[in-house]
Design a protein around this motif. Sequence first.
Motif, PDB file in Angstrom:
ATOM      1  N   ALA A   1      -1.917 -75.969 -35.776  1.00 38.13           N
ATOM      2  CA  ALA A   1      -1.007 -76.907 -35.132  1.00 38.13           C
ATOM      3  C   ALA A   1       0.197 -77.223 -36.020  1.00 38.13           C
ATOM      4  O   ALA A   1       1.265 -77.538 -35.526  1.00 38.13           O
ATOM      5  N   GLN A   2       0.052 -77.122 -37.325  1.00 39.75           N
ATOM      6  CA  GLN A   2       1.154 -77.415 -38.225  1.00 39.75           C
ATOM      7  C   GLN A   2       2.130 -76.247 -38.332  1.00 39.75           C
ATOM      8  O   GLN A   2       3.249 -76.433 -38.794  1.00 39.75           O
ATOM      9  N   THR A   3       1.739 -75.057 -37.921  1.00 39.58           N
ATOM     10  CA  THR A   3       2.607 -73.893 -38.077  1.00 39.58           C
ATOM     11  C   THR A   3       2.978 -73.236 -36.753  1.00 39.58           C
ATOM     12  O   THR A   3       3.746 -72.291 -36.753  1.00 39.58           O
ATOM     13  N   ALA A   4       2.469 -73.714 -35.648  1.00 41.82           N
ATOM     14  CA  ALA A   4       2.710 -73.060 -34.367  1.00 41.82           C
ATOM     15  C   ALA A   4       3.339 -74.024 -33.378  1.00 41.82           C
ATOM     16  O   ALA A   4       3.118 -75.226 -33.433  1.00 41.82           O
ATOM     17  N   ILE A   5       4.133 -73.457 -32.484  1.00 38.15           N
ATOM     18  CA  ILE A   5       4.688 -74.216 -31.368  1.00 38.15           C
ATOM     19  C   ILE A   5       4.093 -73.626 -30.102  1.00 38.15           C
ATOM     20  O   ILE A   5       4.138 -72.416 -29.891  1.00 38.15           O
ATOM     21  N   THR A   6       3.529 -74.459 -29.276  1.00 35.48           N
ATOM     22  CA  THR A   6       2.951 -74.010 -28.025  1.00 35.48           C
ATOM     23  C   THR A   6       3.831 -74.494 -26.880  1.00 35.48           C
ATOM     24  O   THR A   6       4.145 -75.674 -26.799  1.00 35.48           O
ATOM     25  N   VAL A   7       4.241 -73.569 -26.028  1.00 37.22           N
ATOM     26  CA  VAL A   7       5.080 -73.890 -24.883  1.00 37.22           C
ATOM     27  C   VAL A   7       4.325 -73.505 -23.630  1.00 37.22           C
ATOM     28  O   VAL A   7       3.904 -72.364 -23.488  1.00 37.22           O
ATOM     29  N   GLY A   8       4.152 -74.460 -22.733  1.00 39.77           N
ATOM     30  CA  GLY A   8       3.486 -74.181 -21.464  1.00 39.77           C
ATOM     31  C   GLY A   8       4.510 -73.749 -20.426  1.00 39.77           C
ATOM     32  O   GLY A   8       5.597 -74.310 -20.335  1.00 39.77           O
ATOM     33  N   SER A   9       4.176 -72.744 -19.656  1.00 41.28           N
ATOM     34  CA  SER A   9       5.088 -72.241 -18.640  1.00 41.28           C
ATOM     35  C   SER A   9       4.270 -71.691 -17.478  1.00 41.28           C
ATOM     36  O   SER A   9       3.165 -71.183 -17.668  1.00 41.28           O
ATOM     37  N   ASP A  10       4.826 -71.787 -16.283  1.00 45.32           N
ATOM     38  CA  ASP A  10       4.100 -71.284 -15.125  1.00 45.32           C
ATOM     39  C   ASP A  10       4.179 -69.765 -14.997  1.00 45.32           C
ATOM     40  O   ASP A  10       3.347 -69.153 -14.344  1.00 45.32           O
ATOM     41  N   VAL A  11       5.193 -69.149 -15.637  1.00 41.02           N
ATOM     42  CA  VAL A  11       5.328 -67.685 -15.639  1.00 41.02           C
ATOM     43  C   VAL A  11       5.775 -67.239 -17.027  1.00 41.02           C
ATOM     44  O   VAL A  11       6.322 -68.014 -17.793  1.00 41.02           O
ATOM     45  N   ASP A  12       5.565 -65.971 -17.340  1.00 45.18           N
ATOM     46  CA  ASP A  12       6.021 -65.426 -18.612  1.00 45.18           C
ATOM     47  C   ASP A  12       7.530 -65.226 -18.594  1.00 45.18           C
ATOM     48  O   ASP A  12       8.115 -64.928 -17.553  1.00 45.18           O
ATOM     49  N   ALA A  13       8.130 -65.372 -19.774  1.00 40.21           N
ATOM     50  CA  ALA A  13       9.557 -65.081 -19.898  1.00 40.21           C
ATOM     51  C   ALA A  13       9.758 -63.576 -19.749  1.00 40.21           C
ATOM     52  O   ALA A  13       9.002 -62.785 -20.302  1.00 40.21           O
ATOM     53  N   GLY A  14      10.777 -63.187 -19.001  1.00 37.88           N
ATOM     54  CA  GLY A  14      11.042 -61.768 -18.802  1.00 37.88           C
ATOM     55  C   GLY A  14      11.430 -61.069 -20.090  1.00 37.88           C
ATOM     56  O   GLY A  14      11.166 -59.888 -20.265  1.00 37.88           O
ATOM     57  N   THR A  15      12.060 -61.803 -21.029  1.00 34.38           N
ATOM     58  CA  THR A  15      12.479 -61.245 -22.315  1.00 34.38           C
ATOM     59  C   THR A  15      12.667 -62.396 -23.298  1.00 34.38           C
ATOM     60  O   THR A  15      12.853 -63.542 -22.886  1.00 34.38           O
ATOM     61  N   LEU A  16      12.618 -62.076 -24.584  1.00 28.27           N
ATOM     62  CA  LEU A  16      12.945 -63.064 -25.610  1.00 28.27           C
ATOM     63  C   LEU A  16      14.314 -62.778 -26.212  1.00 28.27           C
ATOM     64  O   LEU A  16      14.749 -63.461 -27.128  1.00 28.27           O
ATOM     65  N   ASP A  17      15.002 -61.773 -25.704  1.00 27.22           N
ATOM     66  CA  ASP A  17      16.349 -61.444 -26.155  1.00 27.22           C
ATOM     67  C   ASP A  17      17.328 -62.301 -25.349  1.00 27.22           C
ATOM     68  O   ASP A  17      17.457 -62.130 -24.133  1.00 27.22           O
ATOM     69  N   PRO A  18      18.025 -63.233 -26.003  1.00 30.01           N
ATOM     70  CA  PRO A  18      18.886 -64.142 -25.244  1.00 30.01           C
ATOM     71  C   PRO A  18      20.031 -63.448 -24.507  1.00 30.01           C
ATOM     72  O   PRO A  18      20.550 -63.976 -23.537  1.00 30.01           O
ATOM     73  N   ARG A  19      20.402 -62.251 -24.942  1.00 32.67           N
ATOM     74  CA  ARG A  19      21.471 -61.517 -24.260  1.00 32.67           C
ATOM     75  C   ARG A  19      21.012 -60.949 -22.930  1.00 32.67           C
ATOM     76  O   ARG A  19      21.833 -60.624 -22.073  1.00 32.67           O
ATOM     77  N   LEU A  20      19.711 -60.798 -22.754  1.00 32.34           N
ATOM     78  CA  LEU A  20      19.180 -60.125 -21.566  1.00 32.34           C
ATOM     79  C   LEU A  20      18.436 -61.051 -20.613  1.00 32.34           C
ATOM     80  O   LEU A  20      17.762 -60.581 -19.702  1.00 32.34           O
ATOM     81  N   THR A  21      18.545 -62.358 -20.801  1.00 34.09           N
ATOM     82  CA  THR A  21      17.806 -63.286 -19.944  1.00 34.09           C
ATOM     83  C   THR A  21      18.306 -63.184 -18.504  1.00 34.09           C
ATOM     84  O   THR A  21      19.503 -63.191 -18.247  1.00 34.09           O
ATOM     85  N   ARG A  22      17.347 -63.033 -17.603  1.00 32.87           N
ATOM     86  CA  ARG A  22      17.676 -62.913 -16.187  1.00 32.87           C
ATOM     87  C   ARG A  22      16.901 -63.918 -15.340  1.00 32.87           C
ATOM     88  O   ARG A  22      17.041 -63.939 -14.126  1.00 32.87           O
ATOM     89  N   ASP A  23      16.064 -64.717 -16.000  1.00 35.52           N
ATOM     90  CA  ASP A  23      15.285 -65.688 -15.250  1.00 35.52           C
ATOM     91  C   ASP A  23      15.300 -67.022 -15.996  1.00 35.52           C
ATOM     92  O   ASP A  23      15.604 -67.099 -17.178  1.00 35.52           O
ATOM     93  N   VAL A  24      14.986 -68.082 -15.280  1.00 36.66           N
ATOM     94  CA  VAL A  24      15.051 -69.437 -15.839  1.00 36.66           C
ATOM     95  C   VAL A  24      14.092 -69.594 -17.007  1.00 36.66           C
ATOM     96  O   VAL A  24      14.441 -70.191 -18.033  1.00 36.66           O
ATOM     97  N   THR A  25      12.883 -69.062 -16.894  1.00 35.14           N
ATOM     98  CA  THR A  25      11.905 -69.203 -17.973  1.00 35.14           C
ATOM     99  C   THR A  25      12.394 -68.536 -19.249  1.00 35.14           C
ATOM    100  O   THR A  25      12.309 -69.119 -20.330  1.00 35.14           O
ATOM    101  N   ALA A  26      12.938 -67.341 -19.153  1.00 30.71           N
ATOM    102  CA  ALA A  26      13.451 -66.644 -20.332  1.00 30.71           C
ATOM    103  C   ALA A  26      14.609 -67.425 -20.950  1.00 30.71           C
ATOM    104  O   ALA A  26      14.708 -67.536 -22.175  1.00 30.71           O
ATOM    105  N   ALA A  27      15.479 -67.978 -20.136  1.00 34.68           N
ATOM    106  CA  ALA A  27      16.608 -68.758 -20.651  1.00 34.68           C
ATOM    107  C   ALA A  27      16.118 -70.006 -21.371  1.00 34.68           C
ATOM    108  O   ALA A  27      16.623 -70.358 -22.441  1.00 34.68           O
ATOM    109  N   ARG A  28      15.115 -70.681 -20.820  1.00 33.43           N
ATOM    110  CA  ARG A  28      14.582 -71.895 -21.457  1.00 33.43           C
ATOM    111  C   ARG A  28      13.907 -71.576 -22.779  1.00 33.43           C
ATOM    112  O   ARG A  28      14.070 -72.295 -23.758  1.00 33.43           O
TER     113      ARG A  28
END
Length: 100
Positions: A24-51
Amino acid sequence: MKKLLLSASLALAFTAIQGQTALAQTAITVGSDVDAGTLDPRLTRDVTAARVADLIYSGLVHLTPALEPVPDLAESWETPDPTTYIFHLREGWSFRMAHP
Protein backbone atom coordinates in the motif's frame (compact mmCIF):
# COMPACT_ATOMS: atom_id res chain seq x y z
CA MET A 1 -2.44 -29.60 17.46
CA LYS A 2 -5.19 -26.94 17.53
CA LYS A 3 -2.80 -24.48 19.21
CA LEU A 4 -0.18 -25.15 16.53
CA LEU A 5 -2.69 -24.56 13.71
CA LEU A 6 -3.99 -21.42 15.40
CA SER A 7 -0.44 -20.09 15.86
CA ALA A 8 0.44 -20.86 12.25
CA SER A 9 -2.77 -19.19 11.01
CA LEU A 10 -2.10 -16.07 13.07
CA ALA A 11 1.49 -15.92 11.84
CA LEU A 12 0.35 -16.18 8.20
CA ALA A 13 -2.34 -13.53 8.72
CA PHE A 14 0.16 -11.17 10.36
CA THR A 15 2.63 -11.70 7.50
CA ALA A 16 -0.10 -11.03 4.93
CA ILE A 17 -1.11 -7.81 6.71
CA GLN A 18 2.50 -6.62 6.80
CA GLY A 19 2.89 -7.43 3.08
CA GLN A 20 -0.27 -5.49 2.22
CA THR A 21 0.93 -2.52 4.26
CA ALA A 22 4.25 -2.47 2.39
CA LEU A 23 2.42 -2.78 -0.94
CA ALA A 24 0.00 0.00 0.00
CA GLN A 25 2.93 2.37 0.56
CA THR A 26 4.37 1.78 -2.92
CA ALA A 27 1.34 1.13 -5.11
CA ILE A 28 -1.55 3.16 -6.44
CA THR A 29 -4.77 1.29 -7.08
CA VAL A 30 -7.27 2.79 -9.52
CA GLY A 31 -10.73 1.29 -9.88
CA SER A 32 -12.31 1.42 -13.32
CA ASP A 33 -15.28 -0.21 -14.98
CA VAL A 34 -13.24 -0.97 -18.14
CA ASP A 35 -9.55 -1.29 -19.01
CA ALA A 36 -7.74 1.66 -20.52
CA GLY A 37 -7.23 1.14 -24.24
CA THR A 38 -3.62 2.39 -23.93
CA LEU A 39 -1.26 4.00 -21.43
CA ASP A 40 0.35 6.12 -24.15
CA PRO A 41 -1.16 9.59 -23.73
CA ARG A 42 -0.66 10.37 -27.43
CA LEU A 43 -2.90 7.47 -28.44
CA THR A 44 -5.80 7.79 -26.00
CA ARG A 45 -9.09 7.17 -27.74
CA ASP A 46 -11.37 6.47 -24.81
CA VAL A 47 -12.33 8.25 -21.58
CA THR A 48 -10.75 5.62 -19.32
CA ALA A 49 -7.38 5.83 -21.09
CA ALA A 50 -7.46 9.63 -20.93
CA ARG A 51 -8.24 9.59 -17.19
CA VAL A 52 -5.48 7.06 -16.43
CA ALA A 53 -2.96 8.96 -18.56
CA ASP A 54 -3.90 12.14 -16.70
CA LEU A 55 -3.05 10.40 -13.41
CA ILE A 56 0.31 9.12 -14.67
CA TYR A 57 1.73 11.90 -16.86
CA SER A 58 2.23 15.65 -16.58
CA GLY A 59 1.69 17.93 -19.52
CA LEU A 60 2.48 21.52 -20.32
CA VAL A 61 -0.96 22.57 -19.13
CA HIS A 62 -3.90 20.86 -17.45
CA LEU A 63 -7.54 21.44 -18.38
CA THR A 64 -10.04 22.21 -15.63
CA PRO A 65 -13.56 20.73 -15.74
CA ALA A 66 -14.58 24.03 -17.38
CA LEU A 67 -11.93 23.32 -20.09
CA GLU A 68 -9.75 26.24 -19.01
CA PRO A 69 -5.98 25.65 -19.29
CA VAL A 70 -4.00 26.00 -16.05
CA PRO A 71 -0.22 25.63 -15.60
CA ASP A 72 1.25 22.15 -15.13
CA LEU A 73 4.87 21.79 -16.31
CA ALA A 74 4.63 25.22 -17.92
CA GLU A 75 4.57 28.17 -15.53
CA SER A 76 3.19 30.42 -18.22
CA TRP A 77 2.74 30.66 -21.96
CA GLU A 78 2.20 33.26 -24.62
CA THR A 79 0.77 33.29 -28.12
CA PRO A 80 2.46 36.03 -30.14
CA ASP A 81 0.42 35.04 -33.19
CA PRO A 82 -2.35 32.52 -33.96
CA THR A 83 0.06 29.73 -34.93
CA THR A 84 2.83 30.19 -32.31
CA TYR A 85 2.82 29.12 -28.67
CA ILE A 86 5.77 29.82 -26.37
CA PHE A 87 5.78 27.86 -23.09
CA HIS A 88 7.94 28.89 -20.13
CA LEU A 89 8.75 25.75 -18.11
CA ARG A 90 9.09 25.47 -14.36
CA GLU A 91 12.65 25.55 -13.04
CA GLY A 92 14.40 22.17 -13.34
CA TRP A 93 11.93 20.60 -15.80
CA SER A 94 12.27 19.81 -19.47
CA PHE A 95 9.70 18.84 -22.05
CA ARG A 96 10.28 16.77 -25.15
CA MET A 97 7.53 16.34 -27.68
CA ALA A 98 7.47 12.81 -29.07
CA HIS A 99 5.98 11.94 -32.43
CA PRO A 100 3.77 8.84 -32.76
